[in-house]
Structure formats: C-alpha cells, structure tokens
Write a protein that holds these residues in place. Sequence first.
Motif, PDB file in Angstrom:
ATOM      1  N   ARG A  50       1.191  -1.133  -0.008  1.00 44.87           N
ATOM      2  CA  ARG A  50       0.359  -0.090   0.091  1.00 44.87           C
ATOM      3  C   ARG A  50       0.728   1.047  -0.273  1.00 44.87           C
ATOM      4  O   ARG A  50       2.003   1.330   0.445  1.00 44.87           O
ATOM      5  CB  ARG A  50      -0.607   0.121   1.142  1.00 44.87           C
ATOM      6  N   VAL A  51       0.499   2.446  -0.572  1.00 46.36           N
ATOM      7  CA  VAL A  51       1.484   3.793  -0.406  1.00 46.36           C
ATOM      8  C   VAL A  51       0.207   4.579  -0.226  1.00 46.36           C
ATOM      9  O   VAL A  51      -1.185   4.695  -0.952  1.00 46.36           O
ATOM     10  CB  VAL A  51       1.645   3.705  -1.774  1.00 46.36           C
ATOM     11  N   SER A  55       3.025   9.033   0.070  1.00 47.01           N
ATOM     12  CA  SER A  55       4.292   8.543  -0.502  1.00 47.01           C
ATOM     13  C   SER A  55       4.491   7.148   0.207  1.00 47.01           C
ATOM     14  O   SER A  55       5.831   6.836  -0.493  1.00 47.01           O
ATOM     15  CB  SER A  55       4.931   9.080  -1.311  1.00 47.01           C
ATOM     16  N   THR A  57       5.582   3.449   1.152  1.00 45.83           N
ATOM     17  CA  THR A  57       5.277   2.212   0.635  1.00 45.83           C
ATOM     18  C   THR A  57       5.075   1.730   2.142  1.00 45.83           C
ATOM     19  O   THR A  57       5.996   1.622   3.208  1.00 45.83           O
ATOM     20  CB  THR A  57       5.989   2.052  -0.103  1.00 45.83           C
ATOM     21  N   SER A  70       3.961   2.188  -6.844  1.00 44.90           N
ATOM     22  CA  SER A  70       3.769   3.758  -6.895  1.00 44.90           C
ATOM     23  C   SER A  70       2.092   4.220  -7.274  1.00 44.90           C
ATOM     24  O   SER A  70       1.269   3.208  -7.971  1.00 44.90           O
ATOM     25  CB  SER A  70       4.953   3.750  -7.741  1.00 44.90           C
ATOM     26  N   ARG A  71       2.158   5.444  -7.165  1.00 42.16           N
ATOM     27  CA  ARG A  71       0.631   6.092  -7.311  1.00 42.16           C
ATOM     28  C   ARG A  71       1.320   7.141  -8.635  1.00 42.16           C
ATOM     29  O   ARG A  71       2.205   8.152  -8.322  1.00 42.16           O
ATOM     30  CB  ARG A  71       0.134   6.435  -6.586  1.00 42.16           C
TER      31      ARG A  71
END
Length: 115
Positions: A50-51, A55, A57, A70-71
């Motif tokens: 999850r992030v 940011s 993680t 990543s997102r």
Amino acid sequence: QVQLRESGGGLVQAGGSLRLSCAASGSIFKINIMGWYRQAPGKQRELVARVSSGSITTYVDSVKGRFTISRDTAKNTVYLQMNSLKPEDTAVYYCALNQIGRDYWGQGTQVTVSS
C-alpha cells in the motif's frame, strides 16, 4: 461514491513480470491510502502493498524486493509492478482505497503464475 477499476492481471510463467493498474474515480479525497490485497483459494485476503498520499509504502515480507507499488496522484491511479513472480503469488488481486475511515474495493483481477 468511489469506483476502482483494475487491469493488468493474467497468466505468466514463474520468474516473469506483470504490472497491475488501478484507477480510482468519484469522490476522491487528497489524503488517502491506496493498495493491493490478494486472496488465494482457501486463504484469507492479505495485504500485498500500500502507498499513502504522502508516498509512504508498506509491503508484506513475501514480496519485498520483487514488487514495487507506486501511484500517480494526479490520475488517482496506483500501480503494482510484480517481478520474479512465483507460483505462490497466484491469487485474485484486489485494489483498495481507504479514505476518511472507509474502505473501497475493486472487483479483483486474476494473477496466475505457472511453474
């Protein structure tokens, strides 16, 4: 309401790679956590990675060094790059979003790793 749309699952040989994507739409708040869970047959659903919107993680130990989350905040999209896949990674992978104390889930996408 929030909708999550996943893509990128499939069949791959052990050692291969896949990239999952999940696009969120609807009422998305700036502060949230997006992530991936998985559920193998006969097992409980578990967090994979999850992030946060900041940011930060988190990974389950079994995928550390192999998976990268990543997102893209502007697109409300989260990705899961899965490398060095193993047969034990076979599961239905679910995208999840948590905001203001509420969880939202995608429909799930099947990942199958053959030996």
